[in-house]
Design an enzyme around this catalytic site. Structure first.
Site, PDB file in Angstrom:
ATOM      1  CB  CYS A 121       3.143  -1.595  -6.886  1.00  0.00           C
ATOM      2  SG  CYS A 121       3.300  -3.417  -7.220  1.00  0.00           S
ATOM      3  CB  THR A 180      -0.784   2.895   5.286  1.00  0.00           C
ATOM      4  OG1 THR A 180      -1.657   3.512   4.863  1.00  0.00           O
ATOM      5  CG2 THR A 180      -1.256   1.563   6.068  1.00  0.00           C
ATOM      6  N   GLY A 181       2.641   2.481   5.504  1.00  0.00           N
ATOM      7  CA  GLY A 181       3.781   1.581   5.857  1.00  0.00           C
ATOM      8  C   GLY A 181       4.478   2.430   7.045  1.00  0.00           C
ATOM      9  N   GLY A 186       0.855  -1.276  -0.004  1.00  0.00           N
ATOM     10  CA  GLY A 186      -0.173   0.060  -0.096  1.00  0.00           C
ATOM     11  C   GLY A 186       0.781   1.209  -0.159  1.00  0.00           C
ATOM     12  CB  SER A 187       0.120   4.720   0.785  1.00  0.00           C
ATOM     13  OG  SER A 187      -0.338   4.577   2.329  1.00  0.00           O
ATOM     14  CD  GLU A 196       4.928  -3.496  -3.527  1.00  0.00           C
ATOM     15  OE1 GLU A 196       4.971  -2.227  -3.526  1.00  0.00           O
ATOM     16  OE2 GLU A 196       4.250  -4.006  -4.443  1.00  0.00           O
TER      17      GLU A 196
HETATM   18  O1  TXE Z   1      -3.402   3.144   0.326  1.00  0.00           O
HETATM   19  P1  TXE Z   1      -3.523   2.615   1.886  1.00  0.00           P
HETATM   20  P2  TXE Z   1      -4.760   3.921  -0.206  1.00  0.00           P
HETATM   21  C1  TXE Z   1      -0.523   3.962  -2.916  1.00  0.00           C
HETATM   22  C2  TXE Z   1      -0.685   4.720  -4.125  1.00  0.00           C
HETATM   23  C3  TXE Z   1      -2.175   5.363  -3.599  1.00  0.00           C
HETATM   24  C4  TXE Z   1      -2.005   5.576  -2.096  1.00  0.00           C
HETATM   25  C5  TXE Z   1      -3.278   5.695  -1.605  1.00  0.00           C
HETATM   26  O2  TXE Z   1      -0.144   5.855  -4.245  1.00  0.00           O
HETATM   27  O3  TXE Z   1      -2.529   6.502  -4.391  1.00  0.00           O
HETATM   28  O4  TXE Z   1      -1.237   4.485  -1.738  1.00  0.00           O
HETATM   29  O5  TXE Z   1      -4.126   4.548  -1.496  1.00  0.00           O
HETATM   30  C6  TXE Z   1      -4.840  -0.252   4.828  1.00  0.00           C
HETATM   31  N1  TXE Z   1      -3.096   0.687   9.627  1.00  0.00           N
HETATM   32  N2  TXE Z   1      -0.783   2.622  -3.155  1.00  0.00           N
HETATM   33  O6  TXE Z   1      -5.563   4.794   0.396  1.00  0.00           O
HETATM   34  O7  TXE Z   1      -4.283   3.464   2.976  1.00  0.00           O
HETATM   35  C7  TXE Z   1      -6.166  -0.118   3.700  1.00  0.00           C
HETATM   36  O8  TXE Z   1      -7.456  -0.270   4.516  1.00  0.00           O
HETATM   37  C8  TXE Z   1      -3.206  -0.331   8.791  1.00  0.00           C
HETATM   38  C9  TXE Z   1       0.307   1.876  -3.823  1.00  0.00           C
HETATM   39  O9  TXE Z   1      -5.694   2.536  -0.868  1.00  0.00           O
HETATM   40  O10 TXE Z   1      -2.110   2.532   2.412  1.00  0.00           O
HETATM   41  C10 TXE Z   1      -5.800  -0.970   2.690  1.00  0.00           C
HETATM   42  O11 TXE Z   1      -6.129  -2.303   3.052  1.00  0.00           O
HETATM   43  N3  TXE Z   1      -3.630  -0.416   7.704  1.00  0.00           N
HETATM   44  C11 TXE Z   1       0.236   0.489  -3.822  1.00  0.00           C
HETATM   45  C12 TXE Z   1      -4.303  -0.798   2.734  1.00  0.00           C
HETATM   46  O12 TXE Z   1      -3.918  -0.241   3.863  1.00  0.00           O
HETATM   47  C13 TXE Z   1      -4.142   0.887   7.062  1.00  0.00           C
HETATM   48  C14 TXE Z   1      -1.203  -0.052  -3.985  1.00  0.00           C
HETATM   49  C15 TXE Z   1      -3.705  -0.154   1.728  1.00  0.00           C
HETATM   50  O13 TXE Z   1      -4.323   1.216   1.835  1.00  0.00           O
HETATM   51  C16 TXE Z   1      -4.245   2.052   7.594  1.00  0.00           C
HETATM   52  C17 TXE Z   1      -2.183   0.763  -3.120  1.00  0.00           C
HETATM   53  C18 TXE Z   1      -3.670   1.822   8.796  1.00  0.00           C
HETATM   54  N4  TXE Z   1      -3.573   3.052   9.342  1.00  0.00           N
HETATM   55  C19 TXE Z   1      -1.975   2.158  -2.794  1.00  0.00           C
HETATM   56  N5  TXE Z   1      -4.803   2.623   7.056  1.00  0.00           N
HETATM   57  C20 TXE Z   1       1.038  -0.623  -4.185  1.00  0.00           C
HETATM   58  N6  TXE Z   1       2.360  -0.454  -3.727  1.00  0.00           N
HETATM   59  O14 TXE Z   1       0.971  -1.106  -5.134  1.00  0.00           O
HETATM   60  C21 TXE Z   1      -5.013   2.231   5.736  1.00  0.00           C
HETATM   61  N7  TXE Z   1      -4.588   0.801   5.747  1.00  0.00           N
END
Ligand code: TXE
Length: 495
Positions: free
Chosen positions: A300, A246-247, A242-243, A265
């Site tokens: 990604c 959040t990481g 994800g983002s 990732e």
């Molecule tokens: O990501 P989030 P979002 C990037 C891409 C995109 C941006 C935002 O740039 O525009 O992230 O996307 C969970 N504690 N990528 O908002 O929020 C959330 O519920 C734990 C790149 O979708 O990071 C989801 O299941 N978990 C990417 C997951 O995290 C939490 C793919 C990803 O969401 C959380 C997607 C928290 N506090 C987005 N908050 C890639 N690498 O391919 C959210 N989540």
């Protein structure tokens, strides 16, 4: 019936409200609350999912812990576990089209790609790790003769897998396959905007014989379910795609709780580098266009920065723009569509605002840049090319995660390497050249986890996928992925 006709019969199929899966049981959230699932194809409400609470998440973690402690899964003979995972892959295969269509209605990926990248790839991944179960051995150390040094590989415990919306089944399988093959229990948290196909796949795991409690699924908000997982004292490993934002939260939560391992990732800003000596610039342009615009850029490893040698810059960009213009953007359930919907309204707005900022910072909007097919109610955007991008521009530094390509000209190999490495990300990249030595030099010099040479995209489960720098750590895919889910234990035996 043609494949398209079968897809069309599934496109409006009613979807029952979806529940949590905890300890082998489908159940509502303890609060009774649900979330609407919006289709990016037309903005309609597809169904509801249970809005998991902190208490639901803790129940799922406790179920996973019980399943781990009583060895109902890790204690099974490896051949028996392998059989269950293979059966699981078979059940997914039997529902492949239904799962692909369900996933597309939920996340917007074009069906042609979804069929291969979603159930198709998940099946291959689960089979790969199922086969590994009875093929990965421990080690005997080269000790002096009076001792025996054994290196055991043991499952770690409870794994939390937090999954994004772009490829829920593919990325889900990258986490679930090795975690379960290694003998762990899992709590899976799908994305708020792409959970439906994963929920069905988890049900199929039970049907295949995976014991109750070994795989639990809690839908709901990241800030509720994700936070409860990451702060838990009883989760041993978090695997996440994800983002970056959040990481970071996951790392902070780990430090504030039980120092659980976090494998992240976090996307990229991957450079696709085209040298004037590339063998076939027309082919390079077509593949490069697909490398950023398929799944509307929500990939990604997307080649979102195009670096082109100045002598061929204008011709190459014109060729790529032609390829982009000919791509069919639209109905994700039409097999001829090449770029489907943007997953959600927030992401669409973010993409459009990146285009504005890129121009304000000095970039030139060469092609695209607009929302399209607005009358469908869905979230669609044209393949967009921004030229004259400087390394410090936002569109060259930040992940857009949409169909937006940033183009920069370079002078020579050193300049290409400097530009390619000029972001905080390091996930993937590409090189187009007919000079073999140059290709290998670029592979060495590009600071990324993956480099494509004279192609873009496509590596399968046999090779690792993971980033360096702020693209994260740890690898999905290949036997290396098992390392995240197995502890090494030494037995030092005096003979
Ligand atoms: O990501 P989030 P979002 C990037 C891409 C995109 C941006 C935002 O740039 O525009 O992230 O996307 C969970 N504690 N990528 O908002 O929020 C959330 O519920 C734990 C790149 O979708 O990071 C989801 O299941 N978990 C990417 C997951 O995290 C939490 C793919 C990803 O969401 C959380 C997607 C928290 N506090 C987005 N908050 C890639 N690498 O391919 C959210 N989540």
């Amino acid at each position: 019936m043609t494949e398209q006709a079968q897809i069309d019969t599934l496109r409006t199929k009613a979807i029952a409200p979806r529940k949590l899966l905890i300890d082998g049981q489908l159940c509502d959230s303890e609060t009774g609350q649900t979330d609407n699932v919006i289709s990016p194809l037309d903005g309609s409400v597809l169904t509801t999912t249970a809005a998991g609470s902190k208490g639901d998440t803790e129940r799922a973690i406790a179920a996973a812990r019980r399943a781990f402690d009583d060895k109902r899964w890790r204690g099974m003979p490896p051949a028996a576990r392998k059989k269950i995972m293979l059966r699981w892959a078979e059940l997914i295969e039997a529902e492949m089209l239904d799962l692909a269509v369900l996933g597309v209605r939920n996340n917007g990926t074009e069906i042609g790609m979804a069929l291969k990248a979603e159930p198709g790839s998940a099946i291959a991944t689960l089979r790969f790790y199922a086969e590994a179960i009875d093929k990965v051995y421990g080690e005997i150390a080269p000790t002096p003769g009076d001792v025996l040094g054994l290196i055991h590989r043991e499952p770690i415990g409870v794994v939390a897998a937090i999954i994004p919306w772009n490829f829920p089944l593919m990325i889900g399988a990258w986490k679930l396959g090795p975690a379960l093959a290694a003998g762990n229990s899992v709590v899976l948290k799908p994305s708020e905007t792409a959970s439906l196909s994963l929920l069905r796949v988890a049900e199929l795991a039970l049907e295949a014989g995976l014991p109750a409690g070994v795989l639990n699924v809690v839908t709901g908000e990241g800030r509720v379910v994700g936070e409860a997982l990451s702060h838990s004292m009883d989760v041993d490993v978090v695997v996440f795609t994800g983002s970056g934002a959040t990481g970071r939260r996951l790392l902070q939560a780990s430090a504030a709780s039980n120092m659980k391992r976090c494998y992240l990732e976090l996307g990229g800003k991957s450079a696709n580098v085209v040298f004037a000596d590339a063998k076939n610039l027309t082919e390079a342009a077509a593949v490069s266009a697909a490398g950023i615009f398929r799944n509307s850029g929500q990939v990604c490893v997307a080649g979102s920065r195009l670096l082109v040698e100045r002598s061929v810059h204008d011709d190459f960009v014109a060729e790529l723009a032609k390829a982009a213009k000919s791509m069919r953007v639209g109905d994700p359930l039409d097999l001829t569509t090449q770029a489907g919907a943007i997953n959600n309204a927030t992401q669409l707005a973010q993409n459009l605002s990146f285009v504005e900022t890129a121009q304000a910072e000095g970039g030139t909007l060469y092609q695209g840049g607009q929302r399209v097919l607005e009358d469908t109610g869905g979230y669609f955007m044209e393949p967009t090319i921004i030229t004259d991008v400087a390394a410090h521009h936002s569109v060259a530094q930040k992940e857009v995660f949409g169909p937006v390509l940033a183009v920069t000209a370079f002078e020579d190999e050193d300049d290409a390497i400097r530009l390619a490495n000029s972001t905080d990300y390091g996930l993937a990249g590409g090189v187009w050249t007919s000079d073999l030595s140059r290709a290998h030099r670029m592979v060495r010099e590009m600071h990324t986890g993956v480099v494509h040479v004279n192609t873009y995209g496509g590596p399968d489960v046999t090779v690792p996928m993971g980033g360096v720098k702020q693209s994260g750590n740890g690898h999905d895919k290949s036997l290396h992925a098992l390392d995240k889910f197995l502890d090494l234990k030494t037995a030092w035996v005096k003979l």
